[in-house]
Scaffold this motif. Structure first.
Motif, PDB file in Angstrom:
ATOM      1  N   ASP A  97       3.437   3.582  -6.169  1.00  0.00           N
ATOM      2  CA  ASP A  97       3.336   4.365  -6.692  1.00  0.00           C
ATOM      3  C   ASP A  97       3.493   3.052  -8.001  1.00  0.00           C
ATOM      4  O   ASP A  97       4.184   2.598  -8.079  1.00  0.00           O
ATOM      5  N   VAL A 142      -3.343   1.195  -3.260  1.00  0.00           N
ATOM      6  CA  VAL A 142      -4.595   1.870  -1.699  1.00  0.00           C
ATOM      7  C   VAL A 142      -5.481   0.821  -0.862  1.00  0.00           C
ATOM      8  O   VAL A 142      -5.902   0.534   0.142  1.00  0.00           O
ATOM      9  N   ALA A 147      -1.930   4.534  -7.596  1.00  0.00           N
ATOM     10  CA  ALA A 147      -1.069   3.569  -6.042  1.00  0.00           C
ATOM     11  C   ALA A 147      -2.181   3.404  -5.270  1.00  0.00           C
ATOM     12  O   ALA A 147      -2.789   3.385  -5.792  1.00  0.00           O
ATOM     13  N   PRO A 201       1.095  -0.679   0.413  1.00  0.00           N
ATOM     14  CA  PRO A 201      -0.282  -0.383   0.107  1.00  0.00           C
ATOM     15  C   PRO A 201       0.888   1.484  -0.004  1.00  0.00           C
ATOM     16  O   PRO A 201       2.058   1.660   0.567  1.00  0.00           O
ATOM     17  N   GLY A 202       0.466   1.777  -0.926  1.00  0.00           N
ATOM     18  CA  GLY A 202       1.245   3.453  -0.497  1.00  0.00           C
ATOM     19  C   GLY A 202       2.505   3.243  -1.927  1.00  0.00           C
ATOM     20  O   GLY A 202       3.015   4.454  -2.539  1.00  0.00           O
TER      21      GLY A 202
END
Length: 56
Positions: free
Chosen positions: A11, A22, A20, A8-9
């Motif tokens: 790119d 999520v 991104a 998560p987070g």
């Protein structure tokens, strides 16, 4: 298993463009799908094979 770690987070590049991570979910078949939010705020789900880590 791939050599890249998608968390998560991160790119990423998808078939629809850049976004991104999520959300990460397991499917009933035991595979993982990754929720990717684009610049418009829309979240789409992809398998790991459809994602590549974006270079800064």
């Amino acid at each position: 298993m791939s050599e890249s770690i998608i968390t998560p987070g991160a790119d990423v590049l998808t078939p629809r463009g850049r976004g991104a991570i999520v959300d990460v979910r397991a499917t009933p078949s035991g595979k993982f799908v990754f929720g990717v939010e684009d610049d418009d705020g829309e979240v789409s789900y992809f398998t790991e094979k459809a994602l590549r880590l974006a270079r800064s």
